[in-house]
Scaffold this active site. Sequence first.
Site, PDB file in Angstrom:
ATOM      1  N   ASN A 173       0.836  -1.193   0.000  1.00 24.93           N
ATOM      2  CA  ASN A 173       0.000   0.000   0.000  1.00 24.93           C
ATOM      3  C   ASN A 173       0.870   1.242   0.000  1.00 24.93           C
ATOM      4  O   ASN A 173       1.951   1.263   0.587  1.00 24.93           O
ATOM      5  CB  ASN A 173      -0.963   0.002   1.194  1.00 24.93           C
ATOM      6  CG  ASN A 173      -0.453   0.814   2.363  1.00 24.93           C
ATOM      7  OD1 ASN A 173      -0.601   2.032   2.385  1.00 24.93           O
ATOM      8  ND2 ASN A 173       0.154   0.149   3.334  1.00 24.93           N
ATOM      9  N   ALA A 174       0.372   2.259  -0.690  1.00 21.79           N
ATOM     10  CA  ALA A 174       1.013   3.573  -0.681  1.00 21.79           C
ATOM     11  C   ALA A 174      -0.086   4.619  -0.595  1.00 21.79           C
ATOM     12  O   ALA A 174      -0.167   5.534  -1.409  1.00 21.79           O
ATOM     13  CB  ALA A 174       1.882   3.779  -1.917  1.00 21.79           C
ATOM     14  N   VAL A 175      -0.968   4.440   0.403  1.00 26.96           N
ATOM     15  CA  VAL A 175      -2.067   5.389   0.593  1.00 26.96           C
ATOM     16  C   VAL A 175      -1.513   6.768   0.927  1.00 26.96           C
ATOM     17  O   VAL A 175      -2.035   7.785   0.486  1.00 26.96           O
ATOM     18  CB  VAL A 175      -3.029   4.883   1.688  1.00 26.96           C
ATOM     19  CG1 VAL A 175      -4.084   5.934   2.007  1.00 26.96           C
ATOM     20  CG2 VAL A 175      -3.689   3.580   1.252  1.00 26.96           C
ATOM     21  N   GLY A 176      -0.449   6.787   1.712  1.00 28.63           N
ATOM     22  CA  GLY A 176       0.204   8.064   1.986  1.00 28.63           C
ATOM     23  C   GLY A 176      -0.399   8.862   3.113  1.00 28.63           C
ATOM     24  O   GLY A 176      -0.354  10.092   3.111  1.00 28.63           O
ATOM     25  N   ASN A 213       3.188   7.633  15.512  1.00 32.39           N
ATOM     26  CA  ASN A 213       3.663   6.855  14.369  1.00 32.39           C
ATOM     27  C   ASN A 213       4.997   7.421  13.881  1.00 32.39           C
ATOM     28  O   ASN A 213       5.037   8.405  13.149  1.00 32.39           O
ATOM     29  CB  ASN A 213       2.618   6.881  13.252  1.00 32.39           C
ATOM     30  CG  ASN A 213       3.011   6.025  12.065  1.00 32.39           C
ATOM     31  OD1 ASN A 213       4.064   5.392  12.066  1.00 32.39           O
ATOM     32  ND2 ASN A 213       2.171   6.011  11.051  1.00 32.39           N
ATOM     33  N   CYS A 259       7.442   7.344   9.613  1.00 29.73           N
ATOM     34  CA  CYS A 259       7.137   8.292   8.543  1.00 29.73           C
ATOM     35  C   CYS A 259       8.423   8.926   8.021  1.00 29.73           C
ATOM     36  O   CYS A 259       9.331   9.234   8.791  1.00 29.73           O
ATOM     37  CB  CYS A 259       6.235   9.414   9.056  1.00 29.73           C
ATOM     38  SG  CYS A 259       4.738   8.841   9.849  1.00 29.73           S
ATOM     39  N   THR A 299       4.787  -1.552   8.313  1.00 28.90           N
ATOM     40  CA  THR A 299       5.029  -2.337   7.106  1.00 28.90           C
ATOM     41  C   THR A 299       6.500  -2.342   6.709  1.00 28.90           C
ATOM     42  O   THR A 299       7.292  -1.508   7.133  1.00 28.90           O
ATOM     43  CB  THR A 299       4.205  -1.768   5.936  1.00 28.90           C
ATOM     44  OG1 THR A 299       4.482  -0.365   5.820  1.00 28.90           O
ATOM     45  CG2 THR A 299       2.723  -1.969   6.165  1.00 28.90           C
ATOM     46  N   GLY A 355       0.705  -8.085   5.686  1.00 27.68           N
ATOM     47  CA  GLY A 355       0.115  -9.395   5.473  1.00 27.68           C
ATOM     48  C   GLY A 355       0.938 -10.520   6.078  1.00 27.68           C
ATOM     49  O   GLY A 355       1.912 -10.288   6.804  1.00 27.68           O
TER      50      GLY A 355
END
Length: 230
Positions: free
Chosen positions: A69-72, A128, A131, A193, A217
């Site tokens: 994922n690279a939702v950002g 978090n 980042c 991740t 996953g």
Amino acid sequence: MVDTRVRVGAVELANPVMCASGTAGYGTELASYLDLSALGAFVTKSLAAFEWAGNPAPRLHPTPEGMLNAVGLQGPGVAHWLDRVLPQLVAAGATIVCSIWGRTVEEYRRAAELLAAAPADVVAVEVNLSCPNLEGRGSIFAHDPELSAAVVEATAVCGRPRWAKLSPNTDRIVEVAAAVRDVGADAVTLVNTLLGMVIDPTTLRPALGAGGGGLSGCAIHPVAVRAVHD
């Protein structure tokens, strides 16, 4: 009856079941599937002190044992969340951990400062640290013990326990964990991740709009176990 209560630092939860940040949005998206009050805690998708659009599409790509994922870190910002979204979570009876992010130490501090006004239903703040940052050497905060400690120290203004979310993409994870503990982190969240990339065989370009992304996953479970053990 089995006593399912568990302590995470200074916080007592009714049970140890939580959703990982980013997997269930930042509001009541899961409410039609389960009783949010039955969770030990609902952990929000990471929010910044400002609205953030995230990365260009495509943002998701399947892998044999998970996904990239690279939702950002798309989100409406902490102030909007407090005003428009948090009341719905409170009404659902959820115990809430709000996850925050930033690109600089000051941006983390601003996000934490906004959360100082949150109700007692927000029992902890997840910081978090996984980042990319605009300070230091342009790496990931969680790869640098000193920068990680500076962020956790700055977020004390939230006025509640802080859990530092660390990255498995470094061999310094134990050193970083010690650094954030020494400046007041109540706990650490392991793990975020793994950095990855998929190339589209037709276009010979990255499959994700942002290039690389985060692998999650089943495939990363052994990495997470190693990090916890270390």
